[in-house]
Design an enzyme around this catalytic site. Sequence first.
Site, PDB file in Angstrom:
ATOM      1  N   ILE A 126       0.839  -1.203   0.000  1.00 28.07           N
ATOM      2  CA  ILE A 126       0.000   0.000   0.000  1.00 28.07           C
ATOM      3  C   ILE A 126       0.869   1.246   0.000  1.00 28.07           C
ATOM      4  CG2 ILE A 126      -1.965  -1.091   1.160  1.00 28.07           C
ATOM      5  CD1 ILE A 126      -1.098   0.564   3.702  1.00 28.07           C
ATOM      6  N   ASP A 127       2.138   1.119   0.451  1.00 31.81           N
ATOM      7  CA  ASP A 127       2.998   2.297   0.614  1.00 31.81           C
ATOM      8  C   ASP A 127       3.478   2.879  -0.718  1.00 31.81           C
ATOM      9  OD1 ASP A 127       2.756   1.735   3.312  1.00 31.81           O
ATOM     10  OD2 ASP A 127       4.687   0.703   3.435  1.00 31.81           O
ATOM     11  N   GLY A 170       2.472   4.506   5.519  1.00 25.23           N
ATOM     12  CA  GLY A 170       3.429   4.830   4.454  1.00 25.23           C
ATOM     13  C   GLY A 170       4.870   4.543   4.838  1.00 25.23           C
ATOM     14  N   ARG A 278      -5.428  -0.926   4.965  1.00 24.47           N
ATOM     15  CA  ARG A 278      -4.934  -2.167   4.348  1.00 24.47           C
ATOM     16  C   ARG A 278      -6.031  -3.183   4.108  1.00 24.47           C
ATOM     17  NH1 ARG A 278       0.302  -3.521   7.373  1.00 24.47           N
ATOM     18  NH2 ARG A 278      -0.707  -5.483   7.798  1.00 24.47           N
TER      19      ARG A 278
END
Length: 345
Positions: A126-127, A170, A278
């Site tokens: 996801i980062d 992040g 997430r």
Amino acid sequence: MRTIGLLTGGGDCPGLNAVIRAVVRRSTAHDFSVVGIRRGWRGLLDGDHVPLTFDSVSGILARGGTILLTSRTNPYQDETSRRRLLAGIKALDLHAIVAVGGEDTLGVAARLHADGVNVVGVPKTIDNDLRGTDLTFGFDTAVATACDAIDRLQTTAESHDRTIVVEVMGRATGWIAVASGIAGGADAILIPEFPMSIVELCAILARRRARGRSFSIVVVAEGARVLVEDGRALAGRGDKADAFGHPRLGGIGQLVADEIERRTGVESRVTVLGHVQRGGTPTAFDRLLATRMGVMACDMAARGDFGKMAALRGQEVVPVPLGEAAAGLKTVDPALYELAKVFFG
Ligand code: F6P
């Protein structure tokens, strides 16, 4: 019939099940059978695996998480683990391993390839902090979730004349913060790559109030640092490192909210989005990207294109050496942050 092993490692992310489905569905074209290795690299150490069939991947495309489960296991942390890993691979008589993961999982994949194992990678996080690919799947869903939260926080902040600080994930980069902050109309965005001082932040918020708006939204990345006058910086906690040495982050949002309230007198609150970013259903964009990468990874395994990952370059999914993903983090493009700043205050 040759067998390929498929695993998902590191933090889960929306779109993992779409990759699993794509690899399994494509495998019939190459006459592969697919073994699902459970909980990432740990499944090879523990001999924990399940056969994956057309039926077992039916209905998972839109599901978040990973049906194979995941863990942050580093099989190269000592020689015993490394030996167990290689023995586990041999026991399964695998033609190749398809490893779906971020910098840690793909770093292990690169080392395995150097150890003579046939490996193909699929980049996820996801980062969005992986080099070698223009985007990772999971990022779009996380940004959509964060943006939705910002939209909701705008209305409650407005009703109470408050400043609300939204802390997003992040790790060491600010991709989620910048993307969701721009899309959500944040008044300021704090990211690790471009530290801001608390004085500057409060000036931005004051400017916005002077222009007639009595509430503010500040997006802060979990890894951001905010400079204060005496040379110190506000930072969240960074303890409890995982098997790859990454500290667990969090807490900067509360520190920033407290400091804003103390300095401006404006009532402030914090919302930490955490793992909500997430979980849950992947966006159509992430399902599509994950599916394209999964099919490409299976094709790469069939034609012997090892030591590479299926990466997005421009509009195309292409093989890229795994070493590129392991060569440091992809940080936020300065031009994108400049664009975000147009809307500060
Ligand atoms: O790398 C993905 C990520 O969600 C980061 O943004 C975050 O710092 C970390 O994982 C959280 O990890 P965990 O699920 O182990 O708390």
